[in-house]
Design an enzyme around this catalytic site. Sequence first.
Site, PDB file in Angstrom:
ATOM      1  N   ASP A 104       0.799  -1.157  -0.019  1.00  0.00           N
ATOM      2  CA  ASP A 104      -0.146   0.017  -0.047  1.00  0.00           C
ATOM      3  C   ASP A 104       0.903   1.279  -0.063  1.00  0.00           C
ATOM      4  O   ASP A 104       0.151   2.463   0.025  1.00  0.00           O
ATOM      5  CB  ASP A 104      -0.884  -0.069   1.061  1.00  0.00           C
ATOM      6  CG  ASP A 104      -0.454  -0.095   2.523  1.00  0.00           C
ATOM      7  OD1 ASP A 104       0.799   0.070   2.459  1.00  0.00           O
ATOM      8  OD2 ASP A 104      -1.017  -0.118   3.477  1.00  0.00           O
ATOM      9  N   SER A 105       2.215   0.863  -0.064  1.00  0.00           N
ATOM     10  CA  SER A 105       3.249   2.171  -0.139  1.00  0.00           C
ATOM     11  C   SER A 105       2.881   2.804  -1.707  1.00  0.00           C
ATOM     12  O   SER A 105       3.499   3.770  -1.990  1.00  0.00           O
ATOM     13  CB  SER A 105       4.686   1.650  -0.139  1.00  0.00           C
ATOM     14  OG  SER A 105       4.857   0.797  -0.775  1.00  0.00           O
ATOM     15  N   ASP A 135      -1.197  -6.441   0.026  1.00  0.00           N
ATOM     16  CA  ASP A 135      -0.947  -5.637   1.036  1.00  0.00           C
ATOM     17  C   ASP A 135      -2.368  -5.141   1.459  1.00  0.00           C
ATOM     18  O   ASP A 135      -2.818  -4.271   0.813  1.00  0.00           O
ATOM     19  CB  ASP A 135       0.175  -4.578   1.038  1.00  0.00           C
ATOM     20  CG  ASP A 135       0.443  -4.141   2.273  1.00  0.00           C
ATOM     21  OD1 ASP A 135       0.278  -4.664   3.325  1.00  0.00           O
ATOM     22  OD2 ASP A 135       1.300  -3.041   2.231  1.00  0.00           O
ATOM     23  N   LYS A 169      -0.674  -9.917   3.018  1.00  0.00           N
ATOM     24  CA  LYS A 169       0.380  -9.225   4.173  1.00  0.00           C
ATOM     25  C   LYS A 169      -0.892  -8.234   5.061  1.00  0.00           C
ATOM     26  O   LYS A 169      -1.468  -7.415   4.685  1.00  0.00           O
ATOM     27  CB  LYS A 169       1.404  -8.408   3.972  1.00  0.00           C
ATOM     28  CG  LYS A 169       2.102  -7.450   4.852  1.00  0.00           C
ATOM     29  CD  LYS A 169       3.541  -6.905   4.575  1.00  0.00           C
ATOM     30  CE  LYS A 169       3.344  -5.511   4.101  1.00  0.00           C
ATOM     31  NZ  LYS A 169       2.722  -4.677   4.873  1.00  0.00           N
ATOM     32  N   GLU A 191       9.533  -3.783  10.596  1.00  0.00           N
ATOM     33  CA  GLU A 191      10.015  -2.608   9.981  1.00  0.00           C
ATOM     34  C   GLU A 191      10.494  -1.577  10.889  1.00  0.00           C
ATOM     35  O   GLU A 191       9.973  -1.533  12.176  1.00  0.00           O
ATOM     36  CB  GLU A 191       8.715  -1.936   9.335  1.00  0.00           C
ATOM     37  CG  GLU A 191       9.049  -0.607   8.613  1.00  0.00           C
ATOM     38  CD  GLU A 191       8.302  -0.088   7.571  1.00  0.00           C
ATOM     39  OE1 GLU A 191       7.145  -0.655   7.481  1.00  0.00           O
ATOM     40  OE2 GLU A 191       8.181   1.149   7.172  1.00  0.00           O
TER      41      GLU A 191
HETATM   42  O1  KIV Z   1       3.416  -0.751   1.601  1.00  0.00           O
HETATM   43  C1  KIV Z   1       4.603  -1.395   1.666  1.00  0.00           C
HETATM   44  O2  KIV Z   1       5.257  -1.347   0.789  1.00  0.00           O
HETATM   45  C2  KIV Z   1       4.941  -1.823   2.991  1.00  0.00           C
HETATM   46  C3  KIV Z   1       6.388  -2.064   3.269  1.00  0.00           C
HETATM   47  C4  KIV Z   1       6.971  -0.791   3.234  1.00  0.00           C
HETATM   48  C5  KIV Z   1       6.848  -2.721   4.355  1.00  0.00           C
HETATM   49  O3  KIV Z   1       4.164  -2.229   3.766  1.00  0.00           O
END
Ligand code: KIV
Length: 317
Positions: free
Chosen positions: A54-55, A103, A131, A203
């Site tokens: 979700d980044s 995610d 995740k 993290e």
């Molecule tokens: O969303 C993402 O990319 C993440 C990582 C920064 C751990 O959760």
Amino acid sequence: MADVEKITVNTFLQMKKQGIKTAGLTGYDSSIAGIHASAGKTPMDRIDWILVGDSAGNTMFGYGTTTKVTMDEMERITGYVKNGIDNAVKGGHVTYQPLLVGDMPINTYDNPKDGVYNAKRFIKAGADAIKLEGGTRKGVGEVVKAIFDEGIPVMGHIGFTPQTANKLVDENVVQGKTIVGAKELIDDALYLQANGAFAVLVECTPWKVGKRITDLAEIPIIGIGAGPKTDGQLLIVHDLINLTLGKPFKFVWQYNTKNAKEAIKKYAIDVKKGTKPKLSQSFTATEEVEKFIETYDPRLVYHTCCEHSCEHCEHKH
Ligand code: KIV
């Protein structure tokens, strides 16, 4: 088409047993996914998994946060990443097919029913696993277990968790810098493992805390800013190949190459050899915290009768 071996959660568990580190990168589109999938051709230079993070809220959508990202958006980009992997496989560019992890965005797993419903949407979109963020404090155990019981592999995510950044135990970004924080992180990892998680992403924590969690857990512990002693590493691909405007975080590293595929392969090799991240790029804890975590082991039950833990107790409870 050459034989392609699909990387599964079992591969992850075997790799931990064999002491082989996993290399992961985020991916949000088909072209990067194809490059990840085809960069390396052996267990020592491949990208083992792709996180559709979700980044994307920061790297792709320009929201400046992950908390505005929706399930519809995540579902769509998971499909794009899956297309990129499939095309690379069909084109004969791939020896190992990376595990694709979706995610779960904020508020999509607030209870087991929502968690299962949205995890299934990820699987339908092409993910192999999901995740989600949180540990004991957020009480995600029931959700993890419900998704696991549906046969969907779950990766936990603890330490600095952007979706709940205002509710963390330690101040600032690095978690596990205090005894309370370090204890919570160790408890969180084992709690997620007990509820069926196949791996936990940690993290931003001092490297010795990352190492202690890794030593205590039976499942792979993957770090992003958790030092070099974890079972694997993840980075945001935009950080690795310098597609950002700001200064990279302390734990990010880059390669002096104009070729993204080359950089991605070098990244995988360095992760697997354990040469990156360097200790100098990692966070440290105080001596007091280091001393505490050396002996703290929630797997052992302390018995007042023998004033020891079960492992040492001669009375065989
Ligand atoms: O969303 C993402 O990319 C993440 C990582 C920064 C751990 O959760």
